[in-house]
Scaffold this motif. Structure first.
Motif, PDB file in Angstrom:
ATOM      1  N   TYR A 118       0.927  -1.327   0.021  1.00 24.86           N
ATOM      2  CA  TYR A 118       0.076   0.073  -0.270  1.00 24.86           C
ATOM      3  C   TYR A 118       0.965   0.964   0.041  1.00 24.86           C
ATOM      4  CZ  TYR A 118      -3.109   3.663   1.441  1.00 24.86           C
ATOM      5  OH  TYR A 118      -3.877   4.685   1.281  1.00 24.86           O
ATOM      6  N   ASN A 119       0.800   2.066  -1.125  1.00 23.34           N
ATOM      7  CA  ASN A 119       1.843   3.099  -1.201  1.00 23.34           C
ATOM      8  C   ASN A 119       1.107   4.454  -0.704  1.00 23.34           C
ATOM      9  OD1 ASN A 119       2.772   5.505  -3.161  1.00 23.34           O
ATOM     10  ND2 ASN A 119       4.442   4.021  -2.482  1.00 23.34           N
ATOM     11  N   LYS A 120       1.446   5.025   0.258  1.00 22.76           N
ATOM     12  CA  LYS A 120       0.686   6.232   0.602  1.00 22.76           C
ATOM     13  C   LYS A 120       0.855   7.542  -0.275  1.00 22.76           C
ATOM     14  CE  LYS A 120       1.156   5.381   5.521  1.00 22.76           C
ATOM     15  NZ  LYS A 120       1.627   5.685   6.818  1.00 22.76           N
ATOM     16  N   ALA A 121       2.010   7.460  -0.889  1.00 18.52           N
ATOM     17  CA  ALA A 121       2.238   8.601  -1.858  1.00 18.52           C
ATOM     18  C   ALA A 121       1.219   8.830  -2.873  1.00 18.52           C
ATOM     19  CB  ALA A 121       3.746   8.389  -2.686  1.00 18.52           C
ATOM     20  N   THR A 122       0.525   7.374  -3.207  1.00 20.19           N
ATOM     21  CA  THR A 122      -0.587   7.686  -4.357  1.00 20.19           C
ATOM     22  C   THR A 122      -2.058   6.907  -3.934  1.00 20.19           C
ATOM     23  OG1 THR A 122       0.215   5.303  -5.106  1.00 20.19           O
ATOM     24  CG2 THR A 122       1.193   6.951  -6.229  1.00 20.19           C
ATOM     25  N   SER A 123      -2.016   6.587  -2.653  1.00 15.84           N
ATOM     26  CA  SER A 123      -3.041   6.016  -2.098  1.00 15.84           C
ATOM     27  C   SER A 123      -3.758   4.729  -2.883  1.00 15.84           C
ATOM     28  CB  SER A 123      -4.196   7.301  -1.965  1.00 15.84           C
ATOM     29  OG  SER A 123      -3.740   8.275  -1.096  1.00 15.84           O
ATOM     30  N   ILE A 124      -2.796   3.982  -3.178  1.00 15.51           N
ATOM     31  CA  ILE A 124      -3.373   2.797  -4.035  1.00 15.51           C
ATOM     32  C   ILE A 124      -2.676   1.609  -3.163  1.00 15.51           C
ATOM     33  CG2 ILE A 124      -3.623   4.113  -6.061  1.00 15.51           C
ATOM     34  CD1 ILE A 124      -1.173   2.396  -7.096  1.00 15.51           C
ATOM     35  N   ALA A 125      -3.448   0.455  -3.130  1.00 17.94           N
ATOM     36  CA  ALA A 125      -3.020  -0.922  -2.654  1.00 17.94           C
ATOM     37  C   ALA A 125      -2.792  -1.553  -4.127  1.00 17.94           C
ATOM     38  CB  ALA A 125      -3.690  -1.670  -1.985  1.00 17.94           C
ATOM     39  N   TYR A 126      -1.543  -2.311  -4.283  1.00 21.37           N
ATOM     40  CA  TYR A 126      -1.107  -2.885  -5.527  1.00 21.37           C
ATOM     41  C   TYR A 126      -0.250  -4.120  -5.223  1.00 21.37           C
ATOM     42  CZ  TYR A 126       3.806  -1.569  -5.345  1.00 21.37           C
ATOM     43  OH  TYR A 126       5.047  -1.716  -4.905  1.00 21.37           O
ATOM     44  N   THR A 127      -0.292  -4.959  -6.762  1.00 19.64           N
ATOM     45  CA  THR A 127       0.580  -5.977  -6.823  1.00 19.64           C
ATOM     46  C   THR A 127       1.346  -5.856  -8.107  1.00 19.64           C
ATOM     47  OG1 THR A 127      -0.626  -7.330  -5.374  1.00 19.64           O
ATOM     48  CG2 THR A 127       0.597  -8.451  -6.928  1.00 19.64           C
ATOM     49  N   VAL A 128       2.536  -6.216  -8.218  1.00 18.28           N
ATOM     50  CA  VAL A 128       3.164  -6.322  -9.420  1.00 18.28           C
ATOM     51  C   VAL A 128       3.491  -7.969  -9.541  1.00 18.28           C
ATOM     52  CG1 VAL A 128       5.153  -5.851 -11.044  1.00 18.28           C
ATOM     53  CG2 VAL A 128       4.023  -4.268  -9.743  1.00 18.28           C
ATOM     54  N   ALA A 129       3.138  -8.697 -10.674  1.00 14.18           N
ATOM     55  CA  ALA A 129       3.378  -9.851 -10.825  1.00 14.18           C
ATOM     56  C   ALA A 129       3.593 -10.206 -12.206  1.00 14.18           C
ATOM     57  CB  ALA A 129       2.122 -10.664 -10.412  1.00 14.18           C
ATOM     58  N   ASN A 130       4.191 -11.561 -12.460  1.00 12.46           N
ATOM     59  CA  ASN A 130       4.544 -11.933 -13.901  1.00 12.46           C
ATOM     60  C   ASN A 130       3.970 -13.453 -13.948  1.00 12.46           C
ATOM     61  OD1 ASN A 130       7.134 -12.439 -12.312  1.00 12.46           O
ATOM     62  ND2 ASN A 130       7.372 -13.475 -14.400  1.00 12.46           N
ATOM     63  N   ASP A 131       3.922 -13.668 -15.280  1.00 12.92           N
ATOM     64  CA  ASP A 131       3.989 -15.229 -15.666  1.00 12.92           C
ATOM     65  C   ASP A 131       5.141 -15.459 -16.697  1.00 12.92           C
ATOM     66  OD1 ASP A 131       2.635 -14.200 -17.745  1.00 12.92           O
ATOM     67  OD2 ASP A 131       0.690 -14.938 -17.230  1.00 12.92           O
ATOM     68  N   GLU A 132       4.892 -16.485 -17.614  1.00 12.08           N
ATOM     69  CA  GLU A 132       5.862 -16.554 -18.709  1.00 12.08           C
ATOM     70  C   GLU A 132       5.737 -15.430 -19.916  1.00 12.08           C
ATOM     71  OE1 GLU A 132       8.207 -18.935 -18.584  1.00 12.08           O
ATOM     72  OE2 GLU A 132       7.336 -19.563 -16.671  1.00 12.08           O
ATOM     73  N   SER A 133       4.821 -14.926 -19.776  1.00 14.05           N
ATOM     74  CA  SER A 133       4.429 -13.964 -21.175  1.00 14.05           C
ATOM     75  C   SER A 133       4.198 -12.624 -20.598  1.00 14.05           C
ATOM     76  CB  SER A 133       3.324 -14.517 -21.799  1.00 14.05           C
ATOM     77  OG  SER A 133       3.616 -15.972 -22.126  1.00 14.05           O
ATOM     78  N   ASN A 134       3.733 -12.232 -19.633  1.00 15.59           N
ATOM     79  CA  ASN A 134       3.324 -10.841 -19.084  1.00 15.59           C
ATOM     80  C   ASN A 134       3.687 -10.330 -17.898  1.00 15.59           C
ATOM     81  OD1 ASN A 134       1.242 -10.432 -21.337  1.00 15.59           O
ATOM     82  ND2 ASN A 134       0.371 -12.473 -20.496  1.00 15.59           N
ATOM     83  N   LEU A 135       3.827  -9.200 -17.816  1.00 19.16           N
ATOM     84  CA  LEU A 135       3.960  -8.273 -16.583  1.00 19.16           C
ATOM     85  C   LEU A 135       2.649  -7.712 -15.956  1.00 19.16           C
ATOM     86  CD1 LEU A 135       5.925  -7.399 -14.438  1.00 19.16           C
ATOM     87  CD2 LEU A 135       6.171  -5.101 -15.726  1.00 19.16           C
ATOM     88  N   TYR A 136       2.315  -7.988 -14.980  1.00 21.26           N
ATOM     89  CA  TYR A 136       0.900  -7.432 -14.524  1.00 21.26           C
ATOM     90  C   TYR A 136       0.840  -6.392 -13.397  1.00 21.26           C
ATOM     91  CZ  TYR A 136      -0.731 -11.951 -16.348  1.00 21.26           C
ATOM     92  OH  TYR A 136      -0.864 -12.688 -17.312  1.00 21.26           O
ATOM     93  N   LEU A 137       0.098  -5.400 -13.559  1.00 18.42           N
ATOM     94  CA  LEU A 137      -0.140  -4.470 -12.550  1.00 18.42           C
ATOM     95  C   LEU A 137      -1.458  -4.501 -11.980  1.00 18.42           C
ATOM     96  CD1 LEU A 137       0.689  -2.103 -10.634  1.00 18.42           C
ATOM     97  CD2 LEU A 137       0.107  -0.312 -12.497  1.00 18.42           C
ATOM     98  N   ILE A 138      -1.781  -4.826 -10.772  1.00 18.79           N
ATOM     99  CA  ILE A 138      -3.006  -4.729 -10.070  1.00 18.79           C
ATOM    100  C   ILE A 138      -3.114  -3.835  -9.311  1.00 18.79           C
ATOM    101  CG2 ILE A 138      -4.757  -6.268  -9.279  1.00 18.79           C
ATOM    102  CD1 ILE A 138      -1.818  -7.698 -10.608  1.00 18.79           C
ATOM    103  N   ALA A 139      -4.088  -3.000  -9.118  1.00 16.27           N
ATOM    104  CA  ALA A 139      -4.322  -1.946  -8.172  1.00 16.27           C
ATOM    105  C   ALA A 139      -5.804  -1.944  -7.500  1.00 16.27           C
ATOM    106  CB  ALA A 139      -4.111  -0.755  -8.613  1.00 16.27           C
ATOM    107  N   LYS A 140      -5.835  -1.764  -6.031  1.00 22.88           N
ATOM    108  CA  LYS A 140      -7.160  -1.504  -5.542  1.00 22.88           C
ATOM    109  C   LYS A 140      -7.073  -0.377  -4.898  1.00 22.88           C
ATOM    110  CE  LYS A 140     -10.260  -3.864  -2.063  1.00 22.88           C
ATOM    111  NZ  LYS A 140     -10.265  -5.263  -1.185  1.00 22.88           N
TER     112      LYS A 140
END
Length: 261
Positions: free
Chosen positions: A51-73
């Motif tokens: 949870y980043n206070k500078a932007t006020s978002i909770a997030y996850t960065v992830a990957n699989d064999e093909s993609n980089l993902y950004l998920i934010a709540k």
């Protein structure tokens, strides 16, 4: 009425306490779940990793064999409005630098400068009909993704329904949390899952200023601000305070990530 208000306050307190337990920047890499689907629904991701206070978002960065993902709540409806108006930009720097100049990046949503920036009302309503209306507006108006310095692709706008494998989705859930998902093929970022080299990523909430918007004082009043699009269309009014600056100007943070097999 008092009981309902007490329950709401307690729920908000629990959410805030949980957010404060998370690190400001994600510490470990995450393997994307096998059933991942970029649809604006984050059930398969579980709890966000930071949870980043500078932007006020909770997030996850992830990957699989093909993609980089950004998920934010995002639980703050004003921050959700900021994202809808200006988008989130995910940038990657492979040179162990925290510099976005000439670095590959993807922005969603992205608008042409002269188009009206979508503003979602931020009333704290959680009825099914209200959520459905907001999500219908999102699906109808968030149509483009901005790409810059991706390998093999020209800079500019691409359709949300592109055939390049770049995927994005956003929607409000039943509790009016704003869920944001982005998937970018590793090949466009110059990344390979076999390479264990660390890289820096940047998450930026751009605000309406990034789309050519401008800020003016209203009729000479220093306490009231007027926000306009690049073409001069009035987008809204706000108090001249730090909160409005946060909502309308870019806020960002940096993290370090290593692709996980």
């Amino acid at each position: 009425m008092r009981t309902s208000l007490f329950i709401i306050i307690c729920l908000l307190a629990v959410k805030l306490a949980n957010a404060q337990k998370l690190p400001a920047v994600q510490i470990l890499p995450v393997r994307a779940p096998a059933n991942v689907k970029v649809d604006g629904k984050a059930e398969e991701w579980g709890e966000m990793k930071a949870y980043n206070k500078a932007t006020s978002i909770a997030y996850t960065v992830a990957n699989d064999e093909s993609n980089l993902y950004l998920i934010a709540k995002i639980t703050d409806t004003e921050i959700a409005s900021k994202v809808i108006r200006g988008g989130i930009t995910l940038g990657v720097n492979l040179e162990s630098k925290k510099n976005t100049k000439d670095a590959p990046s993807v922005t969603f949503p992205k608008y042409e400068n002269e188009k009206q920036v979508l503003i979602i009302p931020t009333r704290p309503m959680r009825t099914d009909s209200f959520v459905m209306i907001r999500n219908t507006m999102i699906s109808e108006r968030l149509k483009d993704i901005g790409v810059s310095e991706l390998q093999g692709l020209p800079n500019g706008l691409i359709s949300l329904y592109n055939d390049m494998g770049i995927k994005a989705a956003a929607r409000f859930d039943a509790d009016m949390n704003f869920i944001y998902e982005l998937a970018v093929p590793l090949k466009y970022l110059g990344l390979n899952v076999a390479d264990k080299k660390k890289f820096n990523y940047n998450v930026k909430l751009t605000g309406i200023m990034a789309n050519g918007g401008q800020v003016h004082t209203l009729n000479g009043r220093d306490d009231v601000l007027m926000f306009t699009s690049a073409s001069g269309q009035v987008l809204g009014l706000g108090r001249n305070d730090p909160r409005n600056m946060e909502l309308n100007y870019p806020t960002d943070f940096w993290g370090t990530y290593t692709l996980i097999k």
